[in-house]
Design a protein around this motif. Structure first.
Motif, mmCIF file in Angstrom:
data_model
loop_
_atom_site.group_PDB
_atom_site.id
_atom_site.type_symbol
_atom_site.label_atom_id
_atom_site.label_comp_id
_atom_site.label_asym_id
_atom_site.label_seq_id
_atom_site.Cartn_x
_atom_site.Cartn_y
_atom_site.Cartn_z
ATOM 1 N N GLY A 82 0.848 -1.126 -0.106
ATOM 2 C CA GLY A 82 -0.173 -0.091 -0.130
ATOM 3 C C GLY A 82 0.950 1.134 -0.094
ATOM 4 O O GLY A 82 0.569 2.243 -0.490
ATOM 5 N N ALA A 83 1.928 1.026 0.701
ATOM 6 C CA ALA A 83 2.910 2.231 0.747
ATOM 7 C C ALA A 83 3.455 2.610 -0.388
ATOM 8 O O ALA A 83 3.762 3.733 -1.051
ATOM 9 C CB ALA A 83 3.839 2.227 1.811
ATOM 10 N N GLY A 84 3.784 1.259 -1.233
ATOM 11 C CA GLY A 84 4.419 1.176 -2.448
ATOM 12 C C GLY A 84 3.600 2.023 -3.490
ATOM 13 O O GLY A 84 3.935 2.721 -4.344
ATOM 14 N N LEU A 85 2.184 1.715 -3.649
ATOM 15 C CA LEU A 85 1.332 2.338 -4.219
ATOM 16 C C LEU A 85 1.228 3.763 -4.179
ATOM 17 O O LEU A 85 1.358 4.384 -5.324
ATOM 18 C CB LEU A 85 0.036 1.667 -3.925
ATOM 19 N N GLY A 86 1.395 4.128 -3.065
ATOM 20 C CA GLY A 86 1.276 5.747 -2.665
ATOM 21 C C GLY A 86 2.497 6.417 -3.252
ATOM 22 O O GLY A 86 2.375 7.619 -4.010
ATOM 23 N N LEU A 87 3.712 5.687 -3.173
ATOM 24 C CA LEU A 87 5.002 6.250 -3.828
ATOM 25 C C LEU A 87 5.027 6.132 -5.418
ATOM 26 O O LEU A 87 5.218 7.155 -6.253
ATOM 27 C CB LEU A 87 5.997 5.489 -3.351
ATOM 28 N N ALA A 88 4.079 5.442 -6.033
ATOM 29 C CA ALA A 88 3.930 5.127 -7.474
ATOM 30 C C ALA A 88 3.374 6.330 -7.896
ATOM 31 O O ALA A 88 3.412 6.804 -9.018
ATOM 32 C CB ALA A 88 3.375 3.828 -7.892
ATOM 33 N N LEU A 89 1.979 6.537 -7.281
ATOM 34 C CA LEU A 89 1.502 7.673 -7.691
ATOM 35 C C LEU A 89 1.827 8.851 -7.578
ATOM 36 O O LEU A 89 1.969 9.981 -8.524
ATOM 37 C CB LEU A 89 -0.159 7.808 -6.713
ATOM 38 N N VAL A 90 3.063 9.153 -6.493
ATOM 39 C CA VAL A 90 3.808 10.376 -6.528
ATOM 40 C C VAL A 90 4.673 10.614 -7.394
ATOM 41 O O VAL A 90 4.482 11.486 -8.467
ATOM 42 C CB VAL A 90 4.311 10.490 -5.299
ATOM 43 N N PHE A 91 5.308 9.579 -8.057
ATOM 44 C CA PHE A 91 6.192 9.582 -9.077
ATOM 45 C C PHE A 91 5.459 9.805 -10.327
ATOM 46 O O PHE A 91 6.024 10.259 -11.433
ATOM 47 C CB PHE A 91 6.908 8.345 -9.215
ATOM 48 N N ALA A 92 4.307 9.432 -10.448
ATOM 49 C CA ALA A 92 3.514 9.375 -11.855
ATOM 50 C C ALA A 92 3.083 11.098 -11.813
ATOM 51 O O ALA A 92 3.007 11.328 -13.400
ATOM 52 C CB ALA A 92 2.185 8.566 -11.795
ATOM 53 N N PHE A 93 2.611 11.500 -10.814
ATOM 54 C CA PHE A 93 2.040 13.037 -11.080
ATOM 55 C C PHE A 93 3.096 14.098 -10.607
ATOM 56 O O PHE A 93 2.823 15.403 -11.086
ATOM 57 C CB PHE A 93 0.735 13.125 -10.394
ATOM 58 N N VAL A 94 4.229 13.772 -10.025
ATOM 59 C CA VAL A 94 5.302 14.822 -9.874
ATOM 60 C C VAL A 94 6.527 14.552 -10.208
ATOM 61 O O VAL A 94 7.315 13.343 -10.012
ATOM 62 C CB VAL A 94 5.385 14.777 -8.069
ATOM 63 N N ILE A 108 -0.056 7.707 3.360
ATOM 64 C CA ILE A 108 -1.634 7.300 2.747
ATOM 65 C C ILE A 108 -1.786 6.019 2.231
ATOM 66 O O ILE A 108 -2.932 5.440 2.454
ATOM 67 C CB ILE A 108 -2.018 8.716 1.904
ATOM 68 N N GLY A 109 -0.860 5.440 1.471
ATOM 69 C CA GLY A 109 -1.111 4.302 0.999
ATOM 70 C C GLY A 109 -1.164 3.209 2.054
ATOM 71 O O GLY A 109 -1.801 2.140 2.026
ATOM 72 N N ALA A 110 -0.085 3.337 3.156
ATOM 73 C CA ALA A 110 -0.085 2.399 4.067
ATOM 74 C C ALA A 110 -1.369 2.334 4.793
ATOM 75 O O ALA A 110 -1.693 1.323 5.478
ATOM 76 C CB ALA A 110 1.283 2.646 4.754
ATOM 77 N N CYS A 225 1.101 3.184 15.554
ATOM 78 C CA CYS A 225 2.556 2.844 15.485
ATOM 79 C C CYS A 225 3.024 2.173 14.330
ATOM 80 O O CYS A 225 4.125 2.749 13.800
ATOM 81 C CB CYS A 225 3.057 2.331 16.890
ATOM 82 N N VAL A 226 2.377 1.332 13.921
ATOM 83 C CA VAL A 226 2.748 0.445 12.510
ATOM 84 C C VAL A 226 2.519 1.297 11.646
ATOM 85 O O VAL A 226 3.443 1.313 10.660
ATOM 86 C CB VAL A 226 1.793 -0.729 12.530
ATOM 87 N N LEU A 227 1.763 2.240 11.406
ATOM 88 C CA LEU A 227 1.533 3.133 10.186
ATOM 89 C C LEU A 227 2.888 4.138 10.210
ATOM 90 O O LEU A 227 3.421 4.179 9.225
ATOM 91 C CB LEU A 227 0.395 3.861 10.304
ATOM 92 N N LEU A 228 3.186 4.661 11.311
ATOM 93 C CA LEU A 228 4.471 5.537 11.517
ATOM 94 C C LEU A 228 5.484 4.733 11.063
ATOM 95 O O LEU A 228 6.612 5.268 10.439
ATOM 96 C CB LEU A 228 4.773 6.161 12.930
ATOM 97 N N LEU A 229 5.719 3.585 11.646
ATOM 98 C CA LEU A 229 6.989 2.801 11.247
ATOM 99 C C LEU A 229 7.085 2.307 9.782
ATOM 100 O O LEU A 229 7.860 2.479 9.198
ATOM 101 C CB LEU A 229 7.258 1.614 12.183
ATOM 102 N N ALA A 230 6.148 1.473 9.386
ATOM 103 C CA ALA A 230 6.119 0.717 8.170
ATOM 104 C C ALA A 230 6.021 1.697 6.979
ATOM 105 O O ALA A 230 6.662 1.755 5.927
ATOM 106 C CB ALA A 230 4.993 -0.324 7.961
ATOM 107 N N GLY A 231 5.077 2.764 7.171
ATOM 108 C CA GLY A 231 4.798 3.656 5.998
ATOM 109 C C GLY A 231 6.271 4.421 5.855
ATOM 110 O O GLY A 231 6.582 4.808 4.656
ATOM 111 N N THR A 232 6.729 4.948 6.818
ATOM 112 C CA THR A 232 8.144 5.892 6.704
ATOM 113 C C THR A 232 9.204 4.879 6.202
ATOM 114 O O THR A 232 9.796 5.285 5.375
ATOM 115 C CB THR A 232 8.597 6.349 7.868
#
Length: 313
Positions: A82-94, A108-110, A225-232
């Protein structure tokens, strides 16, 4: 860990002497290329390896505790994808996203993946059967990975996004470190503070309720906590699996099943494990670099099989 950290600064495609390492830290010379290499590339990489390993391991320990699932971690349950999907969207539009933007997109993805997992973990059918949770996580991870790859093909992002799929610390910069490390440190502190309550929850919701604790509130804090850790962590090094799964099982062999000891021990051993894996990635086939995510998987899968054979998983 200190030896591993020092080795991370010394070894690479261009091996440096111990004297050059010490001088680059104590008496940095901007005109010296070796000092630039160590300070601008290897020091951020070493710091990222420490905190990323700690973050994945601590988040895996929390996930296993709150879901009553011995094979739960942020990778197997689709949070990393999910976090990787968020990154892919960023690279696609920025065109050139800044560190803050990549971390926010990863969050957001995570968070989307985590919300699905949390909703499922609250259902009796899933809490009684860990295999159902794993199947759900695999489905979520595969779906998000497929979306990421589709976006990569559609927007011609193969070179930009491939790094995030295989995992690695080679592109970490000081700008990313200054934003990501405080967030992961906050997540680690939160995981340590909530570890006592996770121990109660791992014994069952009834036990936690009988001792005056709210299981839903404990899960919500742990998920944050998982969101802060894994997402980052994913925003820094990409989608790396098995680290958060196997490290908690290894430390339980030494410290038992009390999460007051499992979470801190997993944090420290996860940091050590990832630094060693990162150094190994540079030494296997120099001057080429083996993706550290591949090394973690190659080590993690056999260790997982050993744990399964012993009946620990």
């Amino acid at each position: 860990m200190l030896v591993a950290m020092a080795s991370s600064l010394k070894y690479g495609a261009v091996e440096s002497s111990w004297q050059e390492v010490s001088q680059s830290l104590l008496n940095f010379d901007t005109s010296n290329q070796t000092h630039q290499l160590i300070y601008q590339l290897r020091v951020p990489r070493m710091i990222a390896s420490l905190f990323v390993g700690a973050a994945f391991a601590a988040s895996g320990a929390l996930m296993q505790g709150i879901t009553h699932n011995p094979i739960a971690d942020s990778g197997l349950l689709g949070i990393n994808a999910g976090a990787g999907l968020g990154l892919a969207l960023v690279f696609a539009f920025v065109t050139t996203p800044n560190p803050a933007m990549t971390i926010l997109a990863s969050f957001i993805g995570a968070a989307v993946a985590l919300a699905i997992i949390y909703a499922a973990s609250s259902r009796i059918a899933f809490t009684r059967s860990p295999i159902h949770m794993v199947l759900l996580g695999a489905a979520i991870g595969s779906f998000f990975t497929a979306l990421s790859q589709s976006i990569s093909l559609l927007f011609n992002l193969n070179q930009d996004i491939t790094f995030w799929f295989v995992g690695g610390t080679g592109n970490v910069t000081w700008g990313q470190i200054k934003i990501a490390v405080p967030v992961m440190l906050l997540g680690i502190i939160g995981a340590w503070l909530i570890s006592k309550q996770v121990t109660l929850l791992s014994m069952g919701d009834e036990t936690a309720i009988s001792l005056g604790r709210n299981p839903q509130r404990i899960r919500e804090k742990s998920m944050l906590c998982v969101l802060l850790l894994a997402g980052t962590a994913v925003s820094l090094v990409g989608t790396i699996s098995f680290l958060g799964l196997i490290i908690p099982h290894i430390v339980r062999f030494f410290v038992g099943h009390d999460y007051r000891f499992v979470v801190p021990a997993a944090t420290l051993f996860g940091a050590l494990f990832f630094v060693v894996a990162d150094v190994s990635s540079r030494l296997i086939a120099p001057p080429l670099e083996t993706p550290v995510g591949v090394i973690v998987t190659l080590i993690g899968v056999p260790l997982l099989l050993v744990q399964i054979r012993r009946g620990s998983v």
